[in-house]
Structures are given as structure tokens and as C-alpha cells.
Design an enzyme around this catalytic site. Structure first.
Site, PDB file in Angstrom:
ATOM      1  N   GLY A  89      33.745  -3.959  10.942  1.00  0.00           N
ATOM      2  CA  GLY A  89      34.716  -2.864  11.027  1.00  0.00           C
ATOM      3  C   GLY A  89      35.675  -3.082  12.182  1.00  0.00           C
ATOM      4  N   SER A 137      28.145  -6.612   5.885  1.00  0.00           N
ATOM      5  CA  SER A 137      28.800  -5.324   6.028  1.00  0.00           C
ATOM      6  C   SER A 137      28.498  -4.506   4.787  1.00  0.00           C
ATOM      7  CB  SER A 137      30.310  -5.555   6.179  1.00  0.00           C
ATOM      8  OG  SER A 137      30.913  -4.552   6.967  1.00  0.00           O
ATOM      9  N   ARG A 138      28.712  -3.197   4.861  1.00  0.00           N
ATOM     10  CA  ARG A 138      28.436  -2.373   3.683  1.00  0.00           C
ATOM     11  C   ARG A 138      29.250  -2.870   2.492  1.00  0.00           C
ATOM     12  NH1 ARG A 138      28.822   3.604   6.265  1.00  0.00           N
ATOM     13  NH2 ARG A 138      30.229   2.424   7.595  1.00  0.00           N
ATOM     14  N   VAL A 186      26.124  -4.365  20.856  1.00  0.00           N
ATOM     15  CA  VAL A 186      27.112  -3.498  21.518  1.00  0.00           C
ATOM     16  C   VAL A 186      27.317  -2.230  20.700  1.00  0.00           C
ATOM     17  CG1 VAL A 186      28.375  -5.191  22.878  1.00  0.00           C
ATOM     18  CG2 VAL A 186      28.949  -4.925  20.469  1.00  0.00           C
ATOM     19  N   ILE A 231      35.302  -2.891  15.386  1.00  0.00           N
ATOM     20  CA  ILE A 231      34.798  -3.729  16.474  1.00  0.00           C
ATOM     21  C   ILE A 231      34.413  -5.112  15.971  1.00  0.00           C
ATOM     22  CG2 ILE A 231      32.905  -3.969  18.153  1.00  0.00           C
ATOM     23  CD1 ILE A 231      32.968  -0.825  18.313  1.00  0.00           C
ATOM     24  N   GLU A 267      17.835   5.109  25.846  1.00  0.00           N
ATOM     25  CA  GLU A 267      18.614   4.995  27.080  1.00  0.00           C
ATOM     26  C   GLU A 267      18.830   6.367  27.718  1.00  0.00           C
ATOM     27  OE1 GLU A 267      21.828   2.969  25.134  1.00  0.00           O
ATOM     28  OE2 GLU A 267      23.113   4.728  25.280  1.00  0.00           O
ATOM     29  N   ARG A 304      24.340   0.590  18.823  1.00  0.00           N
ATOM     30  CA  ARG A 304      23.352   1.589  19.222  1.00  0.00           C
ATOM     31  C   ARG A 304      21.974   0.946  19.327  1.00  0.00           C
ATOM     32  NH1 ARG A 304      27.190   3.825  20.490  1.00  0.00           N
ATOM     33  NH2 ARG A 304      28.022   5.864  19.853  1.00  0.00           N
ATOM     34  N   HIS A 360      25.164   0.759  28.775  1.00  0.00           N
ATOM     35  CA  HIS A 360      26.014   1.323  27.707  1.00  0.00           C
ATOM     36  C   HIS A 360      27.458   1.493  28.183  1.00  0.00           C
ATOM     37  CE1 HIS A 360      25.657   3.428  23.623  1.00  0.00           C
ATOM     38  NE2 HIS A 360      26.905   3.026  23.810  1.00  0.00           N
TER      39      HIS A 360
END
Lengths: 328, 328
Positions: free
Chosen positions: B165, B186-187, B242, B167, B273, B244, B291
């Protein structure tokens, strides 16, 4: 004596003053092809060892860490070739080589991609606070302290490349992909590149947010990055050095960092390495590498092939792979 | 009461449960435009504070660190918009928002370049041992110990991007400039890109030397990087996250790292976190960020403008800048 351990007489002699890191990893490849005369394995002092082999040594294999001085060269009257595992040749007395007609070969461009990667990695690291972020997390203080200091965006930044050769041009390509505005200074203008040329490093620094040093160390480039250049770069400016330590006036660099006259540095090289100014160890805007920007398993393999290729070409009377132009 | 300290009645109300980092930096920009209802500044418990403002609060401004649960949403019957300063919306109960017809906006692509830079920086860092090199030099042992461990070359490496996407596509462009062979999962397949598509992360990992996680956290992607994927990636494999933390089964990751089942990781996100598994602190092949991959002065400014833009558009009845499609 076990005949298997006797060097076959057809192997040609190559002098090794100290073992380059790369040699220790690829020793087998060298030792099966050449008779490696290891000065560092001998109980004799170096001068006496050289004297003992003075008439027969035509070739020296060296790394970038041990100087090949005029004294050493004079100890070897039969010397015709110095095969260096480094890219830069500032550790070799090129003037003496020139006088004696001794050819020098280097690593060519075999380290260039890796050095460029490390240079860009250092720039991202300093600007985006990666190494200091890692220190912060490992320190265990993240849960208690919100608001980790913000970094600076790379995109849109004006980055000046000092020396647009094998390494500098690769750094420039990578910086473009990061959205940086790339300009450069170099001994010669490079009309085939899209980057803006500056006639000197002071003007480049004045118009840059960061500079990346990718040029050889010569008498002309020694201490080219001094207080004036750092002041021109300014308080938000970043310096990355993946070349040689003495390109920077290190005492002035330390002072500028401590006093906040520049924003940060990423250094793979130092004036008196492996000794690093202790003042840097306490700074969070500094990333320090042990002169390893070119060091990967892959580059070491490639460079070992270049070293062997140069040695074999020399002994076969064929053209060398990576001779260094001696304009020193 | 000093009338200067009284909110002018024309300012529209925006609820703030806790102060996003970005809000604390750009507070003036918000406070001059909106009446910021600061739940965290009130002596009341959150539930009571929400109850007190239940009939008037139409808009919540939030960061990515405080969950907007179904309970909070139910406490706010007039709520119509959640303006989040984060890119991912996994901290917001999107199902409840869907049921209630509440719109959610995110940061759009304003963090994307910075996250991509940090992702590439982490990959270079892990593969080229920059952070551990810095630790090595600062430790003062360089003079005594030659032979700093070699890193791995980036050029030619097969790097799989998970999620192509905003990023991921930026990561892919940067990796190409570093000479990596880029593929992705990817989806949806992205026919306009030159990169090889893999239908799932297991097959991608099997054919990759490193993977970079750039996809949102959903119920489908939670723990998608598990022991099986890590084993498929292999002992020389590197993972960069980078996105979640919960994309990775962290317990299995720690085990794989400790047992040498993968080569290294660069992590900007963690399952729980700001708590980070302590086992990671002693590992040299791990780079840890708090993060902060999207955090620069520049991105914070840009995101603040998006937040303000979304709020102003909402109150003016105009189209929102960065609405999130609610297909959760």
C-alpha cells in the site's frame, strides 16, 4: 618432513606483512595458489624479515590498516607490485611507488555498493535516530517516558555528495530514491549525471542539509571538512563519512558536535582509528562504525577474487584488473 | 473570570481522551480553531467525564496509543466522527463504528515516506550491523579486537514486502535503488507494479531473504508471522516490522531469535508496547525502535494539518480529507 606440507616449488611468492581480515577468511584460496610469505608469523623483526627476503619479493599483499611506508618499500629492492585489499591507497607511499615504478592495485569497485548502503544507512540512522532509539528501548525507559525526540524527514532534504566516483554515484542513486535533492562536488564535473555540481565543498555545505563524504584521502582532501565547512553546513546539518577519517578535522568536529554547531554525524572512519575520540561516546546524535562500511561476506568474497585475479595476472604477465592511476 | 480565557462560543467541541504526542507539539494550532475538551485534564474519571459531555460530543481526536473501545463509543451517543492521528485504525472498534455509522479518518499517507525510510533504515541496520557496530565502538573494544563480524550485502537480496500500500510501495522503490529483488504479497495483486506477487506470506517468506511488514493489523493479519513463516524464511532470514506488533507472534519470534532460527529483526512495533520482551535486549542481531518510524518534525506538521483539515471539513459539512473505508 611430510611432503604434503611442503610448498610446491611452482607457487609464486607473495609477501604479507600482516594478515588482512579478508585474507584470514579466504586464506585457503590464497595459500593453494601462492606461496604466502607471512612476515607476521616469523620470529624475526619485520625489517630483518624483509631483509632476508629482499632479493626475491616482487609482490606485497596488504590491507588498508597497515601503512606501506617508503622504508618498507626501500627494504624491498625487487618489489614491483603492491596488491591492496582496500579501495583507498592513502596508506601506501604512492610517491615512492611512482619513483620506483611500482604498480599498485586496489579493490576496484567491489566494496562500492556495500559502502554506499552503509553510508545511506548511517544518514537514515542519524536523521531518524535509529541507533539512539535502539539504545532508548534497550535502556528500558520507554514505558516511563513518552515523547521520544522527533527525527528529521529525509524526503526533500538537500544532500551533498563529496566525491562522485564509484561510491558517491551509488550513494546519489540511493538518496534520489529516498526523495533527497542530490548535489555534489568532485575533482571533475560529471556531465552525464543529473545532479547539481558545486566547485568546492564549502559552497556545497552552504547549500546542503547533509553531506556524505565519498572521496579519497589525499594531501588536497586532508582536513577538507573543517570548522568553516561545518559552520557553513549549520546547526541542523548532518555529516556522514564512509571514506577516510582524516578528511575531517576531528578535533574541530568533536568541538562542533559538543557545542551543537552541527546536528549529528555518522562516522565509519576516524583520524587515528581504531582509536575514537571518547567525547563521541556520550553523544546521542552520533553513530559510530568500526570502519566496516564495506564489510560483508559478499564483498569480501568479491575482493578476494580481485586480489587473486591481480596476483595471477601479474605472474602471468597479463593486464592487471584494478591498477590505481598514480597521480599522487 | 477574565473574558480572554473564556472559549469564544463559536469554537466547535473536539474531545481529546489523552494528548497525542502530535497534539502536544501543535497544540496552539488546534486550540485556536477548536474547543478542545481534554478528558485527561479533568479530575473526573473518564467514564464520568464522557457522561458529562455525552450529548454534545460529536467528534473525538485520538492517537494510535489509546484504544477507542466499544464502551467509549457507547458513552458518546452524539459521536459522529473519530479523527485519528495514526495510520492504522486497529485501536478503534471499527465494527462498533460501522454499526453506529461513525466515520473514522486517519493520517492518510502523511507518515508513509518516513515509515518507509525507517523500514529501509532498519533493514540496512540489521543486515549491515550498524546499531551493533555503534555499540561495539562505544564499548571501547575496537582497538583490542580485530575482526568485527561481517554483515550481509543488500544488493541482490530477495526482499518480500508484506502489504504493498502507501508504505509498502515506498519501501519497494527504496529497496530497488539498493539493488534488492523485490516481491510482495497483498490483499490484491497490483498489476501496475513491476514486482512479483505471491498469494500469501508463507510462500513469500519461502522465496525471500528478508521480509518487511507494511500491512494493517486486522483479525486476518494478527499473528500472520508465526513459527511456520519464520521457518520458511530460514536461518539467514531477516524480518522488519514498521507496522503493528501483533502482526508477529512475539513469543515465537523471541524463541526463533534466541535459537538462531532466523538471522535478525528490526522492530518498530511490539505486541504489548511500550513493553518490549526483555529477551531481545541482550541480542546483537536485533534493532529496536520505540514505535517512532513515522515520527519526524515534518510528518508531525503534515499530520497536524490533516487532523485540522478533517475537523474543519466535518464542521463545515464538506468532504473529509482521509476517511477510512470501514470494511472491518
Amino acid at each position: 618432513m611430510d611432503p604434503q606440507h611442503h610448498q610446491p616449488p611452482e607457487l609464486r611468492q607473495v609477501l604479507l606483512l600482516c594478515p588482512p581480515y579478508i585474507f584470514s577468511i579466504h586464506e585457503h584460496d590464497f595459500s593453494t595458489r601462492f606461496h604466502m610469505l607471512k612476515a607476521y608469523d616469523s620470529p624475526l623483526p619485520t625489517h630483518d624479515f624483509l631483509h632476508a627476503h629482499a632479493q626475491s619479493v616482487e609482490v606485497v599483499l596488504c590491507s588498508g590498516t597497515v601503512p606501506i611506508t617508503a622504508d618498507i618499500i626501500r627494504d624491498l629492492p625487487a618489489l614491483r607490485l603492491i596488491v591492496s585489499a582496500a579501495t583507498g591507497v592513502n596508506h601506501i607511499d604512492m610517491a615512492e611507488c611512482g619513483r620506483r615504478g611500482i604498480t599498485v592495485t586496489n579493490a576496484g569497485d567491489r566494496y562500492s555498493d556495500d559502502v554506499a548502503d552503509a553510508g545511506v544507512g548511517l544518514l537514515i540512522d542519524v536523521m531518524r535516530r535509529i541507533t539512539s532509539g535502539d539504545r532508548f528501548v534497550r535502556g528500558g525507559t520507554w514505558p516511563a517516558s513518552r515523547g521520544y525526540p522527533l527525527g528529521s524527514k529525509l524526503g526533500g532534504k538537500r544532500v551533498g555528495v563529496v566525491g562522485l566516483g564509484n561510491i558517491g554515484s551509488r550513494v546519489a542513486t540511493r538518496l534520489e530514491a529516498l526523495g533527497c535533492k542530490v548535489s555534489y562536488t568532485s575533482r571533475r564535473i560529471k556531465p552525464s549525471t543529473p545532479f547539481t555540481f558545486y566547485p568546492n565543498v564549502l559552497q556545497l555545505a552552504s547549500d546542503s542539509d547533509a553531506i556524505v563524504l565519498c572521496c579519497p584521502l589525499t594531501k588536497d582532501t586532508r582536513h577538507m571538512i573543517d570548522k568553516r565547512v561545518m559552520t557553513a553546513l549549520g546547526k541542523k546539518g548532518v555529516i556522514v563519512n564512509v571514506s577516510r577519517g582524516a578528511l575531517i578535522n576531528e578535533a574541530e568536529l568533536v568541538k562542533c558536535l559538543v557545542e551543537g554547531e552541527i546536528a549529528g554525524v555518522g562516522l565509519d572512519a576516524f583520524e587515528n582509528e581504531p582509536n575514537v575520540p571518547k567525547e563521541l561516546f556520550g553523544l546521542d546524535n552520533v553513530v559510530l562504525l568500526p570502519h566496516s562500511s564495506g564489510f560483508t561476506k559478499e564483498s569480501f568474497y568479491d575482493v578476494a577474487q580481485v586480489l587473486i585475479g591481480n596476483l595471477e595476472a601479474f605472474f602471468a604477465g597479463k593486464p592487471l584488473l584494478t591498477p590505481v592511476a598514480n597521480d599522487f
